[in-house]
Design an enzyme around this catalytic site. Structure first.
Site, short mmCIF file in Angstrom:
data_model
loop_
_atom_site.label_atom_id
_atom_site.label_comp_id
_atom_site.label_asym_id
_atom_site.label_seq_id
_atom_site.Cartn_x
_atom_site.Cartn_y
_atom_site.Cartn_z
N GLN A 46 0.83 -1.20 0.00
CA GLN A 46 0.00 0.00 0.00
C GLN A 46 0.88 1.26 0.00
OE1 GLN A 46 -1.08 -2.54 2.48
NE2 GLN A 46 -2.67 -3.16 1.02
N CYS A 75 -6.29 0.72 6.92
CA CYS A 75 -5.12 -0.17 6.85
C CYS A 75 -4.50 -0.23 8.24
CB CYS A 75 -4.11 0.34 5.83
SG CYS A 75 -2.60 -0.65 5.74
N GLY A 76 -4.56 -1.39 8.86
CA GLY A 76 -4.15 -1.51 10.27
C GLY A 76 -2.64 -1.46 10.44
N ASN A 170 -13.00 -1.56 6.40
CA ASN A 170 -12.82 -2.21 5.11
C ASN A 170 -13.38 -3.63 5.21
OD1 ASN A 170 -10.85 -3.21 6.83
ND2 ASN A 170 -9.22 -3.21 5.30
N HIS A 172 -14.05 -7.71 5.03
CA HIS A 172 -13.30 -8.95 5.21
C HIS A 172 -14.23 -10.16 5.15
CE1 HIS A 172 -9.44 -7.11 6.40
NE2 HIS A 172 -10.21 -6.12 6.78
N GLU A 221 -5.27 -10.03 0.18
CA GLU A 221 -5.83 -8.69 0.34
C GLU A 221 -6.48 -8.15 -0.93
OE1 GLU A 221 -3.88 -5.49 2.21
OE2 GLU A 221 -2.76 -6.74 3.63
N CYS A 230 -1.83 -8.70 7.58
CA CYS A 230 -2.91 -7.74 7.32
C CYS A 230 -3.49 -7.36 8.68
CB CYS A 230 -3.99 -8.38 6.44
SG CYS A 230 -5.38 -7.29 6.09
N GLY A 231 -3.33 -6.09 9.07
CA GLY A 231 -3.76 -5.67 10.40
C GLY A 231 -5.26 -5.70 10.57
N THR A 232 -5.97 -5.08 9.62
CA THR A 232 -7.44 -5.12 9.72
C THR A 232 -7.94 -6.55 9.55
OG1 THR A 232 -7.55 -4.58 7.35
CG2 THR A 232 -7.87 -2.77 8.92
N GLY A 233 -7.19 -7.36 8.77
CA GLY A 233 -7.56 -8.76 8.61
C GLY A 233 -7.43 -9.53 9.92
N1 LIG Z 1 -6.11 -4.37 1.20
C1 LIG Z 1 -6.93 -3.66 2.21
C2 LIG Z 1 -6.21 -2.37 2.65
C3 LIG Z 1 -4.95 -2.65 3.46
C4 LIG Z 1 -5.24 -3.50 4.67
C5 LIG Z 1 -4.03 -4.16 5.32
N2 LIG Z 1 -2.75 -3.94 4.69
C6 LIG Z 1 -4.01 -3.86 6.80
O1 LIG Z 1 -2.93 -3.88 7.41
O2 LIG Z 1 -5.11 -3.66 7.36
C7 LIG Z 1 -8.27 -3.30 1.61
O3 LIG Z 1 -8.35 -3.18 0.38
O4 LIG Z 1 -9.22 -3.14 2.38
#
Ligand SMILES: N[C@H](CCC[C@H](N)C(=O)O)C(=O)O
Length: 292
Positions: A46, A75-76, A170, A172, A221, A230-233
């Site tokens: 990103q 983006c977490g 975002n 998931h 992602e 992936c933080g939000t993941g």
């Molecule tokens: N690909 C994600 C954005 C970056 C999330 C990820 N890199 C994180 O750390 O949360 C999306 O399209 O919602």
């Protein structure tokens, strides 16, 4: 046009950080794709852009573009790197920073051990708000949560995959797997990412539960492909696991790029908290082609 950037990574999820606190660079999606390109540009999952405070009580604005050039809500891992960046570059002296994103305000906090804890806001499980088109589907209830059957056209698997759908700002889609190392991430990740039931596409999580306090996670992602973390993941997967009655309120998430710790009370009105590393790799400058 020559621009300055900073390369950063959080648990192996890597970023190009741009400083627009002194004025906009006027970049296009093609420029973001160029910067993210691992052969012709810098290389990143990103691109994170720092902008001045948009309002009283907010310290900065935080703009996120995926490697495919599309702007996204949250983006977490990037939030932790954002906080590390604005402190290390002297843009703030605060330990807790309030940051406006498309998904709302988040509050990264730099901790004495060098990690960063972020209040990532509350998880959203209502399908329509993820958004997920559940029309005609019957969910399977489990604990306080639900899993939805997602038919994957073109995949070798006949049976639909069962996914929990969650938004952390975002979208998931999280599925349980026996072993993340053998999960068909490369095969089914793209099919889930662009599944028609996700009007804004979706991040596809593959969650292996080790015990109620430890999980392993891989994420394909949206707009970036599989990343090392992936933080939000991680937030979405743990929140889903807690709702399904499978996890305790604090979980260590082992990703391919490092360890994240996620905490959530299980109350829908409460925020999910994520703690993890944030590392500045190098500063650089690059000549942007006029028409990348
Ligand atoms: N690909 C994600 C954005 C970056 C999330 C990820 N890199 C994180 O750390 O949360 C999306 O399209 O919602």
């Amino acid at each position: 046009m020559q621009i300055r950037f900073t390369k950063m990574q959080g648990a192996g999820n890597d970023f190009v950080v741009l400083d627009e606190t002194q004025g906009r660079l006027g970049l296009t999606p093609a420029h973001y794709r160029f910067l993210a390109d691992r052969h012709f540009g810098v290389g990143a999952d990103q691109i994170l852009t720092v902008r001045p405070s948009p309002a009283e009580g907010i310290d900065f604005e935080y703009v996120i573009h995926n490697a495919d050039g599309g702007e996204v809500e949250q983006c977490g891992n990037g939030a932790r790197c954002f906080a590390r960046y604005v402190r290390d570059k002297g843009l703030t002296t605060k330990d807790t920073i309030r940051v406006q994103t498309l998904a709302g305000v988040i509050a990264p906090q730099l901790t004495p051990d060098g990690r960063v804890t972020v209040d990532m806001g509350r998880p959203e499980f209502d399908a329509a708000r993820v958004p997920f088109d559940a029309a005609g589907l019957a969910p399977v209830a489990q604990g306080l949560g639900q899993k939805w059957p997602l038919a994957l056209a073109g995949s070798a698997q006949d049976a639909p995959v069962m996914v929990a759908v969650v938004s952390m700002g975002n979208p998931h889609a999280v599925q349980l797997v026996q072993d993340v190392d053998t999960a068909p991430v490369a095969q089914t990740g793209p099919l889930i990412e662009s599944h028609p039931r996700f009007p804004r596409r979706v991040n596809a999580g593959y969650l292996q539960i080790v015990d109620r306090g430890h999980v392993r996670l891989r994420v394909f992602e949206r707009g970036a492909g599989e990343t090392l973390a992936c933080g939000t993941g991680a937030c979405a997967a743990v929140a889903a696991g807690i709702r399904l009655g499978l996890l305790d309120a604090r979980v260590d998430v082992q990703t391919r790029g490092g360890l994240l710790t996620i905490a959530w009370s299980g109350q829908e009105a409460d925020s999910v908290f994520m703690t993890g590393p944030a590392t500045l790799v190098f500063d650089g400058q690059i000549e942007l082609p006029d028409t990348p």
